[in-house]
Design a protein around this motif. Structure first.
Motif, PDB file in Angstrom:
ATOM      1  N   LEU A  91       0.820  -1.218   0.000  1.00 46.88           N
ATOM      2  CA  LEU A  91       0.000   0.000   0.000  1.00 46.88           C
ATOM      3  C   LEU A  91       0.850   1.263   0.000  1.00 46.88           C
ATOM      4  N   ASP A  92       1.911   1.310   0.790  1.00 42.26           N
ATOM      5  CA  ASP A  92       2.750   2.500   0.862  1.00 42.26           C
ATOM      6  C   ASP A  92       3.349   2.839  -0.510  1.00 42.26           C
ATOM      7  N   THR A  93       3.855   1.812  -1.190  1.00 45.98           N
ATOM      8  CA  THR A  93       4.420   2.002  -2.537  1.00 45.98           C
ATOM      9  C   THR A  93       3.353   2.482  -3.516  1.00 45.98           C
ATOM     10  N   VAL A  94       2.149   1.904  -3.402  1.00 45.11           N
ATOM     11  CA  VAL A  94       1.050   2.232  -4.321  1.00 45.11           C
ATOM     12  C   VAL A  94       0.635   3.694  -4.192  1.00 45.11           C
ATOM     13  N   VAL A  95       0.424   4.169  -2.944  1.00 47.17           N
ATOM     14  CA  VAL A  95      -0.013   5.563  -2.743  1.00 47.17           C
ATOM     15  C   VAL A  95       1.100   6.533  -3.151  1.00 47.17           C
ATOM     16  N   SER A  96       2.351   6.182  -2.854  1.00 51.07           N
ATOM     17  CA  SER A  96       3.478   7.012  -3.281  1.00 51.07           C
ATOM     18  C   SER A  96       3.523   7.131  -4.803  1.00 51.07           C
ATOM     19  N   LEU A  97       3.321   6.007  -5.493  1.00 51.69           N
ATOM     20  CA  LEU A  97       3.333   5.995  -6.955  1.00 51.69           C
ATOM     21  C   LEU A  97       2.178   6.820  -7.523  1.00 51.69           C
TER      22      LEU A  97
END
Length: 492
Positions: A158-164
């Motif tokens: 999730l952290d990677t997804v929202v950052s992207l």
């Protein structure tokens, strides 16, 4: 006879085997004696069976979709759904309807440029490789009123997804080579649109242009050929500065904890300066859709959705039965009676401030006039009293379609995002089902009568030699029986 034996056998397997397992050998001998079936009523509890414990609703269902508004105006909406994957995305209140003060086609360009190089990622390939580590995929879709950036991936990413997502929406590089590639893609799509055997996308464009001439949802959904070379980085930045601001965005997620999503939103979307800079939006179009032909109020959305299901229709050939809409009016009254018609289908396009109810029909060019009269008669008959059985069938079919669609995680995500973006809240499925159940025959008659008082919008493709004039179509829709004015010719 074979079917009934099979059903009896199936019933025996389902209800009989667990009893033998529960009661042991003695019970098996008791219930399988050669004297015939036991005299036990299926409507009363069997002896020795523990009292069942049923799951109960503790009132949490009404809190199913949670919404938090951050300090900068961004709304965060989520709905938990069990599983190891989630769908998260950013929806922006931006689409082709907002291009009144800009060259048409910007939303089309932004859709094709989505998930290209950003401040963190050098190319689209880098983005895809990053998502691949979490089993993820990404997509961007634009409509007339919304732009949606979405990613489906494992929950632990999730952290990677929202950052992207934050990077893709707020920090796109918009390189010259990316813009040139997008121009080539748009030109190809425009050529393909005119060459497709299926005319539906083109007709949808045309009917919107006819219904909302030169305003809001009547503006081109696809970039016009003459605008392809006009759209550059400077123009895109000007548009993005006006419309890509936090108060016009929703971060929506399905399959994740709300607190996690809010935490990621604060981390990556709260104090982020977009690549086009921060300024006061000066070209925001807040126009209300002006139907140049009748207007469908949003309050009547549910009755029109039921009416659309009641009309139904489809192609002249279908291998389905009643579940495919064979009992809808356009099948019973049109396709079943007029073998020469290729298609007759009802469509419902809904927006936050307006909407369209259309009937799409096709036939041999020599029978276009007769086809138009058949359709105008169907419109007039909509204002009659709907039968109880067909109304209940349409409502049941609409509820069934709603619930089946909401089994899919990406569909739930889009539903959550679009509702929160448009209204600031979300109606849950059981609330929508109740609204559908409340629709009466008088509601259908009321909305249809109001619709028929307005001017019609007409779009046509192909050999139109026999197409009646707009005035004749308008006269037919104003008459009692929907018939076109008679024409007398000395020579054909």
């Amino acid at each position: 006879m074979v079917l009934s034996k099979f059903l009896m056998c199936l019933l025996y397997i389902v209800t009989g085997l667990p009893l033998c397992c529960r009661f042991g050998a003695a019970a098996c001998r008791q219930y399988s004696s050669s004297s015939g079936y036991p005299n036990v009523s299926l409507s009363s509890p069997l002896p020795g069976i523990p009292k069942p414990v049923f799951a109960s609703v503790d009132g949490q269902e009404k809190h199913e979709t949670r919404i938090t508004t951050l300090e900068n105006g961004l709304r965060v909406a989520s709905q938990n759904k069990f599983g190891q994957f989630c769908t998260v995305g950013i929806l922006v209140n931006s689409g082709s309807r907002h291009e009144a003060k800009y060259p048409s086609g910007i939303a089309h360009f932004l859709e094709k440029l989505a998930f290209s190089s950003t401040s963190q990622y050098g190319s689209k390939d880098e983005i895809l490789l990053s998502l691949e580590k979490h089993g993820g995929i990404c997509d961007c879709q634009t409509s007339r009123d919304t732009t949606m950036y979405a990613v489906s991936a494992e929950v632990k990413g999730l952290d990677t997804v929202v950052s992207l997502l934050s990077d893709a929406v707020l920090q796109p590089r918009l390189l010259d080579e990316e813009l040139e590639m997008t121009r080539m893609t748009v030109r190809f799509e425009l050529e393909d649109l005119n060459m497709r055997p299926d005319p539906e996308p083109l007709l949808t464009e045309m009917i919107h242009a006819a219904a909302y001439r030169g305003n809001t949802v009547g503006l081109p959904r696809f970039c016009p050929v003459q605008n392809v070379d006009k759209i550059d980085r400077k123009l895109l930045h000007t548009y993005l500065r006006s419309y890509y601001c936090p108060e016009r965005m929703v971060l929506a997620g399905v399959g994740i904890e709300h607190e996690q999503l809010v935490e990621c939103a604060r981390k990556y979307l709260l104090n982020v300066k977009p690549v086009w800079g921060v300024g006061t939006p000066d070209k925001v179009d807040r126009s209300v859709a002006q139907y140049t032909g009748g207007i469908i109020k949003e309050d009547d959305f549910i009755p029109f959705a039921v009416l659309n299901m009641m009309m139904g229709g489809g192609g002249s050939f279908s291998a389905g039965g009643p579940g495919k809409g064979m009992f809808t009016r356009l099948y019973l009254n049109v396709l079943n009676r007029h073998h020469w018609m290729y298609n007759a289908t009802s469509y419902h396009h809904s927006y936050e401030d307006s909407g369209l109810l259309c009937i799409h029909a096709s036939a041999d060019p020599r029978q276009v006039r007769e086809m138009v009269e058949i359709i105008t008669r169907e419109f007039i008959q909509m204002a009659g009293t709907a039968g109880e059985m067909e109304l209940e069938r349409a409502k049941t079919q609409l509820k069934s379609m709603l619930m089946m669609n909401l089994e899919s995680r990406p569909v739930i995500f889009e539903d959550v995002g679009r509702q929160v973006l448009a209204t600031g809240k979300r109606k849950l499925p059981h609330e929508l089902c109740q609204l559908i159940s409340n629709v009466t025959a008088s509601d259908i008659k009321r909305v249809t009568t109001k619709m028929l008082r307005s001017k019609p919008a007409v779009a046509a493709l192909g050999d139109l030699t026999e197409l009646p004039s707009y005035e004749h179509i308008q006269a037919a829709l104003s008459s009692k029986d929907g018939r076109l004015p008679r024409m007398y010719r000395l020579f054909r």
